[in-house]
Design a protein around this motif. Structure first.
Motif, PDB file in Angstrom:
ATOM      1  N   LEU A  26       0.839  -1.201   0.000  1.00 39.91           N
ATOM      2  CA  LEU A  26       0.000   0.000   0.000  1.00 39.91           C
ATOM      3  C   LEU A  26       0.871   1.247   0.000  1.00 39.91           C
ATOM      4  O   LEU A  26       1.815   1.339   0.787  1.00 39.91           O
ATOM      5  CB  LEU A  26      -0.866   0.048   1.260  1.00 39.91           C
ATOM      6  N   GLY A  27       0.525   2.206  -0.820  1.00 33.52           N
ATOM      7  CA  GLY A  27       1.188   3.495  -0.791  1.00 33.52           C
ATOM      8  C   GLY A  27       0.595   4.352   0.313  1.00 33.52           C
ATOM      9  O   GLY A  27      -0.389   3.978   0.957  1.00 33.52           O
ATOM     10  N   VAL A  28       1.170   5.507   0.534  1.00 36.52           N
ATOM     11  CA  VAL A  28       0.714   6.406   1.599  1.00 36.52           C
ATOM     12  C   VAL A  28      -0.750   6.803   1.378  1.00 36.52           C
ATOM     13  O   VAL A  28      -1.552   6.799   2.314  1.00 36.52           O
ATOM     14  CB  VAL A  28       1.620   7.654   1.691  1.00 36.52           C
ATOM     15  N   ALA A  29      -1.131   7.147   0.150  1.00 36.67           N
ATOM     16  CA  ALA A  29      -2.515   7.549  -0.122  1.00 36.67           C
ATOM     17  C   ALA A  29      -3.472   6.393   0.153  1.00 36.67           C
ATOM     18  O   ALA A  29      -4.557   6.598   0.717  1.00 36.67           O
ATOM     19  CB  ALA A  29      -2.656   8.023  -1.569  1.00 36.67           C
ATOM     20  N   GLU A  30      -3.092   5.184  -0.213  1.00 40.06           N
ATOM     21  CA  GLU A  30      -3.937   4.015   0.030  1.00 40.06           C
ATOM     22  C   GLU A  30      -4.031   3.693   1.525  1.00 40.06           C
ATOM     23  O   GLU A  30      -5.053   3.224   2.000  1.00 40.06           O
ATOM     24  CB  GLU A  30      -3.425   2.802  -0.750  1.00 40.06           C
ATOM     25  N   GLN A  31      -2.940   3.931   2.258  1.00 42.11           N
ATOM     26  CA  GLN A  31      -2.995   3.749   3.710  1.00 42.11           C
ATOM     27  C   GLN A  31      -4.017   4.697   4.316  1.00 42.11           C
ATOM     28  O   GLN A  31      -4.864   4.286   5.114  1.00 42.11           O
ATOM     29  CB  GLN A  31      -1.625   3.984   4.338  1.00 42.11           C
ATOM     30  N   ARG A  32      -3.983   5.952   3.920  1.00 40.02           N
ATOM     31  CA  ARG A  32      -4.944   6.943   4.429  1.00 40.02           C
ATOM     32  C   ARG A  32      -6.375   6.527   4.083  1.00 40.02           C
ATOM     33  O   ARG A  32      -7.276   6.670   4.895  1.00 40.02           O
ATOM     34  CB  ARG A  32      -4.648   8.324   3.855  1.00 40.02           C
ATOM     35  N   GLN A  33      -6.564   6.027   2.875  1.00 44.22           N
ATOM     36  CA  GLN A  33      -7.894   5.566   2.451  1.00 44.22           C
ATOM     37  C   GLN A  33      -8.369   4.429   3.360  1.00 44.22           C
ATOM     38  O   GLN A  33      -9.525   4.407   3.785  1.00 44.22           O
ATOM     39  CB  GLN A  33      -7.835   5.113   0.995  1.00 44.22           C
ATOM     40  N   LEU A  34      -7.482   3.507   3.681  1.00 42.56           N
ATOM     41  CA  LEU A  34      -7.822   2.399   4.574  1.00 42.56           C
ATOM     42  C   LEU A  34      -8.168   2.931   5.966  1.00 42.56           C
ATOM     43  O   LEU A  34      -9.163   2.519   6.569  1.00 42.56           O
ATOM     44  CB  LEU A  34      -6.655   1.408   4.653  1.00 42.56           C
TER      45      LEU A  34
END
Length: 176
Positions: A26-34
């Protein structure tokens, strides 16, 4: 010697096996989305020198710090007070996010007991956990022994996004 087809350039992880999942992180943006989609995670800590964990509701602030509301004397509070090294694991289970996603991180935790900090965090957590009546949630958690735990992440130790794998990420065809 025949080259290993799994190492063919341009192939996606999961086409032949899932030995190397580096491309499925997961990239940083995807981590935030999670973190926005999920409301619960596992907080692990040391208790009597041994690892243990609890499922807790959480919120991640603008700086990427995790916040947990709890009560003085609970095992997670005693654990953090004795050793601030913790781990947090968040998965997409139960969310509307496509695929299976997870992130595990290490961090340093601190228990906040200052009433202003505690209730400020409870008020920020309330709309996330009780959107129908956040004020009722705040009243419920407005107790004399309420504390909050702040976790400052120091390192992501693992992450995974099955949507970055070929097919369904379990050897089957992609969902249509």
């Amino acid at each position: 010697m025949t080259p290993d087809p799994r190492s063919a350039p341009g192939g996606r992880p999961g086409e032949r096996d899932i030995e190397d999942l580096a491309a499925a992180r997961l990239g940083v943006a995807e981590q935030r989305q999670l973190w926005e989609a999920q409301t619960e995670c596992v907080l692990t800590f040391l208790q009597d020198g041994l690892p243990t964990g609890v499922v807790m509701s959480f919120q991640v602030d603008e700086a990427g710090h995790f916040w947990f509301a709890t009560v003085e004397g609970r095992r997670q509070v005693r654990g953090v007070d004795s050793d601030p090294r913790v781990a947090v694991v968040v998965s997409s289970t139960g969310t509307d996010l496509p695929g299976r996603r997870m992130v595990a991180l290490r961090g340093e935790a601190v228990v906040h007991r200052d009433r202003e900090v505690v209730m400020g965090r409870v008020r920020r957590l309330a709309p996330r956990l009780a959107p129908a009546d956040p004020d009722a949630f705040v009243r419920l958690l407005d107790s004399p022994n309420r504390v909050v735990i702040e976790v400052v992440p120091t390192r992501v130790t693992a992450s995974h996004d099955s949507t970055r794998l070929a097919g369904d990420g379990r050897g089957g065809a992609a969902a249509s």
